[in-house]
Design an enzyme around this catalytic site. Structure first.
Site, short mmCIF file in Angstrom:
data_model
loop_
_atom_site.label_atom_id
_atom_site.label_comp_id
_atom_site.label_asym_id
_atom_site.label_seq_id
_atom_site.Cartn_x
_atom_site.Cartn_y
_atom_site.Cartn_z
N SER A 68 0.68 -1.29 0.03
CA SER A 68 -0.06 -0.01 -0.15
C SER A 68 0.80 1.25 0.12
O SER A 68 0.76 2.20 -0.76
CB SER A 68 -0.90 -0.05 1.13
N ASN A 69 1.78 1.35 0.71
CA ASN A 69 2.67 2.44 0.97
C ASN A 69 3.76 2.57 -0.19
O ASN A 69 4.24 3.80 -0.20
CB ASN A 69 3.34 2.30 2.35
N LYS A 80 -0.34 -11.75 5.03
CA LYS A 80 0.06 -10.53 5.56
C LYS A 80 -1.14 -9.80 6.30
O LYS A 80 -2.26 -9.48 5.58
CB LYS A 80 0.60 -9.57 4.59
N SER A 122 -2.76 -6.79 8.19
CA SER A 122 -2.26 -5.62 8.56
C SER A 122 -3.32 -5.02 9.43
O SER A 122 -3.46 -3.72 9.67
CB SER A 122 -2.33 -4.61 7.37
#
Lengths: 294, 294, 294, 294
Positions: free
Chosen positions: A46-47, A163, A165
């Site tokens: 995302s980042n 993953k 988050s």
């Protein structure tokens, strides 16, 4: 097979100059990261502003990074469209990606439930050439994939990890206790790295590792050495920094912190905007307080 | 210049057979719609399952539809990436799209505010060959673009309208009262067509028009003839149908209703699933109650 | 019987001095309102800060206001507890309340569905001495009562109306078309007064009426005279003011605006805080722009 | 002084027969709990259906329970109104409550920020006769109190602890690392008891302890003995049960599970409804799978 899915992976930010992809800056950062004990890299998390990258840019990035590292490369190639996801993933594999990080589809939010997730991930997993890691990030998708769905998907031979988050590590320990040993769960945010590892996660894909890779690696190593109090202490020191470069200031903050820490951060891509002066000062104070800068 | 942005536009659903694009079915539906007094068509609205279509499929659809109609074609070409949006929009224009319907970017939800929207839409609008219609649909994006932002964008020469898919018509009347006459506001859901027109909207892009085009056109015409009570009565009759084919049963419901009304609906694309038996029965009851079928 | 549920009702704010109930100020405001063509008053609406009032204070307020007006008094007496709601409502009735405005229960949000609402409102309605008006305000409760539930409740002899504070007037027209004529629907926010009246609402309970009663009454009268364009024009002028004293600045803003308009507003009760200087200036500008002050 | 705020506290459910308070059943449950190594009891937690109890019922319950136990009694006495909160808390203290559990005010959600929370808790804490424990439960309030606010409030001499019912234990470790040693943080849900204790929490107020007090106590004791793997294993076994009696089936599910485990659960109070047959069967299966029943 998935034993290499452990340790710390920074989800690399994507540098831009004049709003255009700056591969040289990316490689400059990479050289610094390569000297660390990192397990590999995530491209287009995302980042990594993957939402703002073209398909061509993504493939170019994989090729370049692949040329310069032998570590694990995980590429974020999930899109709402199953067809697009398969084709992008397979091209990413050809360029050298080892794993595909596939975000939950989310456009039709209210329809994204147990069966639709099973449909989506089975279909993708059976058609791609590299193993799939499920990526759950409700903060951006407004969609949450339930433990029972993960558990059901974990038996698919080509779905090898998650993953997660969320900041809820009870999800992790529950999932770990019910999936095959070869299915790896990776913590998605530094604020719960310790309880996540405690719950059986094997590593972390942490935005924080872009700016403080050594601290992230240290938390992981201390955990492996069972020095639990020290992990916790370090984690508590990092939590305000982590919040600053994620929830509080977003990608712009993460990139500004990279600049402060000697990496190339630069501006986020349009339409995002860089931090203003007041925000930069506040961010610097937070890094100082955590003893990351003087 | 934007005088043709009035009246009723169905946002066409995309037919699939065996999960593959079925252009022939799309054209079959189109032939039926062409006999109606519709003002044009939207391709790749939310209910067109644009999230599940590849770029190639989208371009193919525009070409085919363009060949078979002289009416206005509005193509949904907005993506989070400004670059991708510009390139897709320009290709769509070459294939024959008249307007681009550009959904609000939404991945970094908490950053999507006044300035980021200004950045995004200005940049897109100045780089595309066809006029831009802003598309606000918080139900799918979890992002809402404020009236003041729309008003500021409305003076851009290449931003010519808004499709507002909230159910709050006070937004419409406020916006209409403050934008240039050439900037058109279009209602995005049949449940508020009447108050939207009252507030100055010039037409509707209505999922409902896929299954009940005549009723939608009639509402519009009755409004133009100032037969307000009749509009309202018809709208009230349509509200439960509209809710069924949107909030309640989603795209799968819209397509099932098309099948019931003599159009080709078919299944939604994977990962979505078709309605089950019980849902089909409930849907049929709702259509009957609204006198759409016997 | 419910014919008096039409026209404009301000939901009176509650004045405090030094954080204590200031009945004299309330009566001072009341005297000014009494000279207007208002249909009555709501005591303890959301903006009456009923959440911060004790039971004794509420009863005291009803008694005092009852002594000074012959108009309709609607008291907000709904609480999550059915028992408390019944006992407070009956005491309010004894003190002179004509109707009870009963907010949807909301503590157990995820359980607040069709059947729980039927349970709640039936039980309350059969045990209270005055007629019940259902109050739907998702902005504060995070709970929404569906049209079908309202419709089912509307046949109860002691449930006589609905205040709907969503901004979605399609709810209103749908409900009005399916409930007995004696069941009245009242618009809960000035931004959709016109489409609400169009859809069959009989009046408005409007925070805006605390500061601009004449404008609210005028909108209502113009609507009755079928001067639709004028209603709309006035509504559009009021929308930014309405937003300022509700969503933007909350109760503190509403009270500050009252001070600017010659009523007693004063501070909200603790823990709320009054507007700061910058906010006061912005609010004043908004009132000026709407020609409410010079 | 706050050393007794450690270990396991069940937030007691409130028994009803024919929808009326059944004190005898409550005392019957209490006798069973008294034989366990529990640290005390919470009265009127969320699952105690405090939202549905009258003030008189609450005071009656405290008196009765106080007569039958010497353990710590924590009473949930927080309301939006500061005045009501103070008066109820002081009456609760007179009846024998040792601590007041004060839920975050939440009616004006968008105003509930750092300063309003400081205002509220300072004002309450300085006016009540027993120490205050802050209660954060966003699931019911849609409001979240930030770590920095807690940290600032923790220096108040009469604010002695926090019950945090999010599932995010990074909040806990961050807060613990920055508050005085006498300020205690208590985990609010069994799913994160282990990471919460790891982060420095001193105990748990756990709905699960109503039905499985021994397992909750065992988790706590194993943690104190540093048998971390065993805590985790037990916690993982309990997670599906905990989810069933909270998020999945709510209070009705918690009470049904109590009935299955030999306590008196009974029906929730109106407007809530008991589980249906299918839900009861599913619940029983979940308890069986966790080896709580045979």
């Amino acid at each position: 097979m998935t034993d290499n899915l452990s340790g710390i992976f920074p989800p690399l930010t994507t540098p831009f100059t004049e709003d255009e992809l700056a591969l040289d800056k990316l490689l400059r950062n990479l050289r610094k990261y390569e000297r660390r004990e990192l397990s590999g890299y995530v491209l287009f998390g995302s980042n990594g502003e993957s939402a703002f990258l073209t398909r061509e840019e993504k493939l170019q990035i994989i090729s370049s990074v692949r040329e310069h590292t032998k570590k694990i490369l995980i590429a974020g190639t999930g899109l709402d469209s199953i067809k697009e996801t398969i084709s992008l993933t397979n091209e990413a594999a050809e360029k050298g990606a080892d794993y595909a990080l596939i975000i939950t589809p989310s456009f039709f939010k209210s329809e994204m439930k147990h069966h639709t997730f099973l449909n989506y991930y089975s279909k993708v997993a059976e058609s791609v050439m590299i193993p799939v890691i499920i990526y759950n990030v409700p903060k951006f998708t407004n969609v949450n994939i339930e433990p029972e769905t993960i558990i059901e998907l974990s038996v698919h031979p080509n779905i090898v990890g998650l993953k997660d988050s969320t900041e809820n590590p009870s999800r992790i320990s529950e999932i770990v206790s019910k999936v095959p040993k070869t299915f790896k769960v990776i913590v998605g945010t530094a604020s719960v790295l310790y309880p996540g590892l405690t719950g059986g996660a094997t590593g972390g894909i942490l935005a924080l590792a872009n700016i403080a890779p050594d601290e992230c690696i240290k938390m992981y190593n201390l955990f492996c050495e069972k020095k639990f109090n020290e992990v916790l202490e370090l984690q508590n020191r990092m939590i305000p920094v982590n919040r600053a470069v994620t929830a509080k200031f977003g990608v712009a903050g993460l990139k500004a912190a990279m600049d402060m820490m000697g990496y190339f951060g630069g501006n986020p891509r349009l339409p995002l905007e860089p931090l203003n002066e007041a925000q930069l000062i506040e961010l610097k104070m937070i890094l100082k307080k955590a003893s990351l800068i003087e």
